[in-house]
Design a protein around this motif. Sequence first.
Motif: not given
Length: 190
Positions: A149-154
Motif C-alpha cells: 500500500p505504500t507504493l499504491g500500484i494500480d
Amino acid sequence: MDVFDGTLPGVRVIEPDVYTDDRGAFLETWNARDYGKHGLDVTFVQDNLSRSRTHVLRGLHFQNPRPQGKLITVLKGEVYDVVVDIRAGSDTFGEWEGLRLSAENGRQLYVPEGFAHGFVVTGDEALFHYKCTDFYHPEAEGVIHWNDPTLGIDWPVDDPVLSERDREAPGIEALSEERFAFGTAHTPIS
C-alpha cells in the motif's frame, strides 16, 4: 524507431520500426548501434524468457548488489509492466510507472539498474523476453510485495496468480536502506 523518456529517470519506452506485408511482420528487438544512437548504450550479458498464463504476476523483483538493467519485449500476448525506483536517496524513491506491452504494439521497455520490476499477464498467455546487463546472482535477489500500500500500484488485476515468494514478500518499508544502496548519483541514459 522512436524512443521516449519514461516518467522515472532512466526508464525508456522504445517503439521499434515494424515492417509488415502479406507474409507477416519483421522488427529488430536489439541492435547495439541503432539503440546506442538513442542513448541506450548498454551491454547485455544474459537473455531470459518466461511463459506465463493469464493473471500471473511476477514481481516486484530486483537484484542488489549487482543490479540488472533490463530491455523487455513481449513476444506473445500482453502484460502490464511496472517499475519502481528503489535507489537510496533518489528524489523518486518508491515511485512507480506502469505500461502495457504486447506482441501487437511491439513496444519495449528499458528498466535501468536500481529499479524493482514486475508484470502481470493481461491476456491469455504471454512470452516475456528480457535482456540483462548483469548475470543472475541468486544471493543478490530481492523482492518487494506486489501490492504494497505504500507504493499504491494500480494493477489491472485484483486477484493475481502469485508464487509463494511473491505472495510472502515484505513491503518496501520493511527492507533496510542498505538494501537499496545503488548509489544516489544516478545518471539517466540520454
